[in-house]
Structures are given as C-alpha cells and as structure tokens.
Motif scaffolding. Structure first.
Motif, PDB file in Angstrom:
ATOM      1  N   CYS A 133       9.881  15.959   1.636  1.00 12.41           N
ATOM      2  CA  CYS A 133      10.857  16.225   2.685  1.00 12.41           C
ATOM      3  C   CYS A 133      12.126  16.720   1.994  1.00 12.41           C
ATOM      4  CB  CYS A 133      11.136  14.964   3.490  1.00 12.41           C
ATOM      5  SG  CYS A 133      12.288  15.225   4.840  1.00 12.41           S
ATOM      6  N   LEU A 134      12.526  17.957   2.302  1.00  9.59           N
ATOM      7  CA  LEU A 134      13.701  18.547   1.675  1.00  9.59           C
ATOM      8  C   LEU A 134      14.983  18.249   2.438  1.00  9.59           C
ATOM      9  CD1 LEU A 134      12.237  22.066   0.833  1.00  9.59           C
ATOM     10  CD2 LEU A 134      12.317  20.037  -0.631  1.00  9.59           C
ATOM     11  N   LEU A 135      14.858  18.016   3.743  1.00 10.64           N
ATOM     12  CA  LEU A 135      16.031  17.793   4.590  1.00 10.64           C
ATOM     13  C   LEU A 135      15.629  16.884   5.741  1.00 10.64           C
ATOM     14  CD1 LEU A 135      18.992  18.714   5.390  1.00 10.64           C
ATOM     15  CD2 LEU A 135      17.869  20.420   6.816  1.00 10.64           C
ATOM     16  N   ASN A 136      16.478  15.938   6.075  1.00  8.96           N
ATOM     17  CA  ASN A 136      16.245  15.034   7.188  1.00  8.96           C
ATOM     18  C   ASN A 136      17.605  14.738   7.813  1.00  8.96           C
ATOM     19  OD1 ASN A 136      15.173  13.204   8.960  1.00  8.96           O
ATOM     20  ND2 ASN A 136      14.703  11.657   7.421  1.00  8.96           N
ATOM     21  N   THR A 137      17.941  15.450   8.896  1.00  3.37           N
ATOM     22  CA  THR A 137      19.261  15.362   9.501  1.00  3.37           C
ATOM     23  C   THR A 137      19.156  14.995  10.972  1.00  3.37           C
ATOM     24  OG1 THR A 137      20.021  17.117   8.022  1.00  3.37           O
ATOM     25  CG2 THR A 137      21.389  16.648   9.929  1.00  3.37           C
ATOM     26  N   LYS A 138      19.870  13.970  11.378  1.00  4.68           N
ATOM     27  CA  LYS A 138      19.901  13.577  12.792  1.00  4.68           C
ATOM     28  C   LYS A 138      20.722  14.616  13.560  1.00  4.68           C
ATOM     29  CE  LYS A 138      21.173   9.779  15.832  1.00  4.68           C
ATOM     30  NZ  LYS A 138      21.847   8.494  15.933  1.00  4.68           N
ATOM     31  N   ILE A 139      20.155  15.105  14.673  1.00  2.00           N
ATOM     32  CA  ILE A 139      20.856  16.153  15.419  1.00  2.00           C
ATOM     33  C   ILE A 139      21.295  15.697  16.810  1.00  2.00           C
ATOM     34  CG2 ILE A 139      19.833  18.050  14.128  1.00  2.00           C
ATOM     35  CD1 ILE A 139      17.867  18.482  16.406  1.00  2.00           C
ATOM     36  N   THR A 140      21.087  14.428  17.127  1.00  6.10           N
ATOM     37  CA  THR A 140      21.597  13.883  18.384  1.00  6.10           C
ATOM     38  C   THR A 140      22.776  12.979  18.087  1.00  6.10           C
ATOM     39  OG1 THR A 140      19.918  12.153  18.208  1.00  6.10           O
ATOM     40  CG2 THR A 140      19.435  13.978  19.678  1.00  6.10           C
ATOM     41  N   GLY A 141      23.635  12.832  19.075  1.00  8.65           N
ATOM     42  CA  GLY A 141      24.813  11.987  18.911  1.00  8.65           C
ATOM     43  C   GLY A 141      24.466  10.513  18.873  1.00  8.65           C
ATOM     44  N   ASP A 142      25.399   9.721  18.393  1.00  8.68           N
ATOM     45  CA  ASP A 142      25.182   8.283  18.275  1.00  8.68           C
ATOM     46  C   ASP A 142      24.992   7.602  19.631  1.00  8.68           C
ATOM     47  OD1 ASP A 142      25.320   8.366  15.520  1.00  8.68           O
ATOM     48  OD2 ASP A 142      27.475   7.978  15.467  1.00  8.68           O
ATOM     49  N   ASP A 143      25.531   8.214  20.708  1.00  3.08           N
ATOM     50  CA  ASP A 143      25.411   7.608  22.034  1.00  3.08           C
ATOM     51  C   ASP A 143      24.210   8.139  22.819  1.00  3.08           C
ATOM     52  OD1 ASP A 143      26.495  10.129  22.269  1.00  3.08           O
ATOM     53  OD2 ASP A 143      27.867   9.589  23.882  1.00  3.08           O
ATOM     54  N   ALA A 144      23.383   8.981  22.199  1.00  2.00           N
ATOM     55  CA  ALA A 144      22.196   9.527  22.874  1.00  2.00           C
ATOM     56  C   ALA A 144      21.168   8.417  23.090  1.00  2.00           C
ATOM     57  CB  ALA A 144      21.590  10.652  22.044  1.00  2.00           C
ATOM     58  N   PRO A 145      20.375   8.505  24.164  1.00  3.70           N
ATOM     59  CA  PRO A 145      19.382   7.451  24.430  1.00  3.70           C
ATOM     60  C   PRO A 145      18.217   7.429  23.437  1.00  3.70           C
ATOM     61  CG  PRO A 145      19.183   9.216  26.030  1.00  3.70           C
ATOM     62  CD  PRO A 145      20.402   9.512  25.213  1.00  3.70           C
ATOM     63  N   GLY A 146      18.058   8.461  22.649  1.00  3.37           N
ATOM     64  CA  GLY A 146      17.001   8.515  21.638  1.00  3.37           C
ATOM     65  C   GLY A 146      17.476   9.336  20.451  1.00  3.37           C
ATOM     66  N   ASP A 147      16.678   9.373  19.417  1.00  3.17           N
ATOM     67  CA  ASP A 147      17.024  10.133  18.218  1.00  3.17           C
ATOM     68  C   ASP A 147      16.160  11.374  18.106  1.00  3.17           C
ATOM     69  OD1 ASP A 147      18.847   8.186  17.476  1.00  3.17           O
ATOM     70  OD2 ASP A 147      17.462   7.183  16.115  1.00  3.17           O
ATOM     71  N   THR A 148      16.769  12.470  17.706  1.00  2.00           N
ATOM     72  CA  THR A 148      16.041  13.690  17.363  1.00  2.00           C
ATOM     73  C   THR A 148      16.521  14.105  15.983  1.00  2.00           C
ATOM     74  OG1 THR A 148      15.887  14.378  19.674  1.00  2.00           O
ATOM     75  CG2 THR A 148      15.555  16.080  18.010  1.00  2.00           C
ATOM     76  N   TRP A 149      15.571  14.416  15.123  1.00  2.00           N
ATOM     77  CA  TRP A 149      15.875  14.759  13.741  1.00  2.00           C
ATOM     78  C   TRP A 149      15.363  16.154  13.421  1.00  2.00           C
ATOM     79  CZ3 TRP A 149      18.236  11.177  10.407  1.00  2.00           C
ATOM     80  CH2 TRP A 149      18.415   9.909  10.945  1.00  2.00           C
ATOM     81  N   HIS A 150      16.108  16.863  12.570  1.00  2.00           N
ATOM     82  CA  HIS A 150      15.635  18.135  12.023  1.00  2.00           C
ATOM     83  C   HIS A 150      15.160  17.824  10.611  1.00  2.00           C
ATOM     84  CE1 HIS A 150      15.282  22.339  11.085  1.00  2.00           C
ATOM     85  NE2 HIS A 150      16.002  22.135  10.002  1.00  2.00           N
ATOM     86  N   MET A 151      13.872  18.049  10.372  1.00  3.88           N
ATOM     87  CA  MET A 151      13.299  17.769   9.060  1.00  3.88           C
ATOM     88  C   MET A 151      12.692  19.047   8.496  1.00  3.88           C
ATOM     89  SD  MET A 151      11.528  14.063   9.737  1.00  3.88           S
ATOM     90  CE  MET A 151      10.609  14.579  11.157  1.00  3.88           C
TER      91      MET A 151
END
Length: 89
Positions: free
Chosen positions: A20-38
């Motif tokens: 895995c070269l990159l793992n970045t959270k792309i949703t805000g801290d107050d979002a109901p779930g997490d979405t990541w760009h990997m």
C-alpha cells in the motif's frame, strides 16, 4: 456482446502480497462512516479492470488479537492505473 472475464493466478489459497503506497481518509471526522483513498502497487502482477473489486487483508491482528478479515475494495483507477503503467491502482 462478449462478457469481460478476469482470469488470474491470484486466489484465496494463493494470494498476492502487494504494498500500500498511500492510505488517506477522505471523509470528514463528523461523517457517519469512513471512506479512504488507497493506492496499491502490484508491479503488473495482478490484472485488474476499473469497477471491479480487490480483496485486501491487512497485516497483523485486530483489536481482539485475531487476524484481519478480507475486505473488498472497489477499483476506481482506469485500466492503465494511476500512473499509466498498469502497475499501480
């Protein structure tokens, strides 16, 4: 119309170990779930097509000291990958 089939040597009993070269959270801290760009590298060893999924098992153990389970991730890269070399998606 022909159906597109992906045949690969990678199977649950014969997995491919990538990086895995990159793992970045792309949703805000107050979002109901997490979405990541990997971003993963396969060195061209794993054929893929955009819109398909890839199974990912993280190294190590979870909070219960058990091996991580398989998670399916959607492939959003085009067929040539993020850098146009078919090695990274």
């Amino acid at each position: 119309m022909k159906k597109w089939l992906l045949s690969t040597k990678v199977k649950p009993k014969n997995p491919y170990t990538g990086s895995c070269l990159l793992n970045t959270k792309i949703t805000g801290d107050d979002a109901p779930g997490d979405t990541w760009h990997m971003v993963f590298t396969t060195e061209g060893e794993v054929p893929y097509k955009e819109g398909k999924s890839i199974g990912v098992i993280a190294d190590g153990v979870d909070e219960n000291e058990k091996p991580h389970k398989l998670r399916l991730c959607s492939i959003a890269s085009n067929a040539l990958g993020d850098f146009g070399d078919s090695k990274i998606f």
